[in-house]
Design an enzyme around this catalytic site. Structure first.
Site, PDB file in Angstrom:
ATOM      1  N   GLY A   7       0.775  -1.281  -0.014  1.00 44.98           N
ATOM      2  CA  GLY A   7      -0.363   0.186   0.110  1.00 44.98           C
ATOM      3  C   GLY A   7       0.695   1.523  -0.040  1.00 44.98           C
ATOM      4  N   GLY A  10      -0.123   4.664  -1.457  1.00 46.43           N
ATOM      5  CA  GLY A  10      -1.979   5.008  -0.592  1.00 46.43           C
ATOM      6  C   GLY A  10      -1.160   6.854   0.235  1.00 46.43           C
ATOM      7  N   LYS A 126     -10.563  -4.763  11.350  1.00 42.39           N
ATOM      8  CA  LYS A 126      -9.010  -4.716  11.328  1.00 42.39           C
ATOM      9  C   LYS A 126      -8.973  -5.573  12.895  1.00 42.39           C
ATOM     10  CE  LYS A 126      -8.710  -0.252  10.119  1.00 42.39           C
ATOM     11  NZ  LYS A 126      -8.293   1.228   9.989  1.00 42.39           N
TER      12      LYS A 126
END
Lengths: 330, 330
Positions: A7, A10, A126
């Site tokens: 990621g 991002g 999460k």
């Protein structure tokens, strides 16, 4: 220390890469998945980071775990700043990290303080990911960072800060008097670089944030600094609870764009009504706190950020995101 | 300090009441629910405890929360040693404890160290309960105690310790060489009395145990002390994994007697194969440890317990339980 990142393109991933490159640690190697569903590039429309010290390695999170394991060998710290729509794609990454002997896994948390279950659907997922980490006994650190400065300011009637604000920020949750932790997205990487080099944070959750502020204080400050009166659109507790009920009744998952319209009510409920996003609640939940761990650490004050935005030097986040649409609340 | 207890007539509850009465704290008031589904009386066939300093208060966990709240007012510590079949009945108790301003809630954990999710169905449910505690922000301490001495010894061919052993203990998980924590059920209360009076344990999980031992060591010790050879019935890793798979495929909940036949495979998998029930894994999961907190604390050594049993002074647990049936493993 060798660091791999999923990621990396991002908002959070970029901040982390900047933070790692600026830090005094001897060596960092960046890394991110090539599989388009696995990183937040689409939120920026940007390609992979091209910076000194960054190595780009292709990896397919949906491919065989053995191949991932090969790639991860030699990694000391694996950081996941994966797109919110793909949180469960971390499961094979966790298994591969365990098999590769990764020394510390940083799951994608990087948000406000919320209880483990039942308040915010993203946090529920999460928590499932963190529970998998614990089940396979992978060393970890989960880092939450509060709410971003960059999605905190409302618009001004003159339109002069529209370039740096997003519709996410429209509206004051409840009476606007609840304290909540905020952080400049650019400071996240500074915190992460310190946290992952610190043995005290191993197998702990850590709360990294810049300042505590109420929404009323944000509006007061902006009015004072801009000289403009700002319309205060209070979202009532009832409207927020109705939105939460709608979210709970829905089967929407984070892969769906509508999810992000409704989850804002869960966020408001959490930080503006319940008051979850505070160091006190974080401590109760077992988080360590960067204010205690690194009293010397520097960060961008909120007032400085507001000034930047007013003089035209701010920067919008989620520029090209298709996930975030205007939120209509009566 | 005023203490209330649910499940005061079960094995754990009795130990806790004894521990509280023996402790040097100024004042304890015991308490338990009158609703038959809410405490472990059926496991003993016994009535409520009739001891000095114990007040019996009727309470219905399935009744209105307001009535429960009234009863709980003035309680400093609420201890739940509820029957495993009724763990979710703690939810209204937690809500009422929060409303009544209870200073510390002790959810029903009191078992081996297991990861929060995905290994042991009972622990999965306990985690749901703990997550509810965290959501309503009730001060808490979760206490695990390892495996009981009282369900650790196998039978002897002579039959002379049958009176004190149960069928739960038949079989050695895997190769029998995994270290696992064990505790005399009578010591649980001693630990609990210290833990609930200690500010350091507030909002933490605590691991209280007496000794670390392998099953082979248990058998060696019993053979040496009894002079009898003990048949070693190893349950293979494959048989255990097959049992785990059967458990996972079933929809059995802890209210069903069959649940307890299958959950033994999950327990074996956890402490005998994975090696979860150790201070190292507890530390990784964030538990504090009574060996660090109270290095001075006394407990019954396992060898002393074995001697008691051999001379006819042992005591069986689960005497009249209908939940526990012989486990057949090929």
């Amino acid at each position: 220390m060798r660091v791999s990142i999923i990621g990396a393109t991002g908002e959070t991933g970029q901040s982390i890469i900047d933070g790692l490159l600026k830090s005094t640690e001897p060596k960092y190697v960046g890394y991110h998945g090539s599989h388009s569903s696995c990183f937040t590039a689409k939120a920026r429309g940007a390609g992979p980071p091209k910076k000194k010290g960054i190595h780009i390695v292709a990896a397919d999170l949906e491919g065989p775990e053995d191949a991932l394991t090969e790639i991860l060998k030699g990694t000391d710290v694996m950081i996941s700043a994966i797109n919110a729509g793909n949180l469960m794609a971390q499961i094979p990454l966790i298994n591969a990290s365990k098999a590769a002997g990764v020394g510390r896994f940083i799951p994608c948390f990087f948000a406000t303080i919320v209880p483990p279950k039942g308040i915010l659907k993203l946090r529920d997922i999460k928590e499932d990911v963190l529970n998998h980490v614990k089940k396979v006994r992978l060393p970890y650190t989960a880092i939450d960072v509060g709410w971003w400065y960059q999605i905190t300011l409302p618009r001004l009637a003159s339109g002069r800060i529209d370039y740096a604000t997003t519709l996410v920020t429209d509206g004051i949750g409840g009476d606007g008097n609840m304290l909540s932790a905020i952080t400049d997205v650019r400071d996240i990487g500074t915190y992460v670089a310190r946290i992952i080099a610190d043995p005290r944070t191993l197998n702990h959750m850590v709360f990294a944030y810049n300042e505590l502020i109420t929404q009323n204080h944000v509006y007061d400050l902006l009015e004072k600094m801009s000289g403009e009166k700002v319309k205060r659109n209070h979202i009532s507790v009832e409207a927020i609870k109705a939105g939460v009920a709608q979210m709970e009744a829905s089967n929407l998952g984070p892969e769906s764009p509508e999810f992000y319209e409704l989850i804002r009510f869960q966020y408001w409920h959490s930080w503006a009504i319940r008051g979850d996003n505070t160091p006190e609640y974080a401590k109760y939940l077992g988080y360590l706190n960067t204010k205690d761990l690194y009293p010397d650490i520097g960060f961008i004050p909120f007032q400085e950020y507001v000034q930047e935005v007013l003089v035209g030097k701010g920067k919008s986040v989620y520029e090209k995101s298709e996930d975030l649409k205007p939120l209509k609340v009566e």
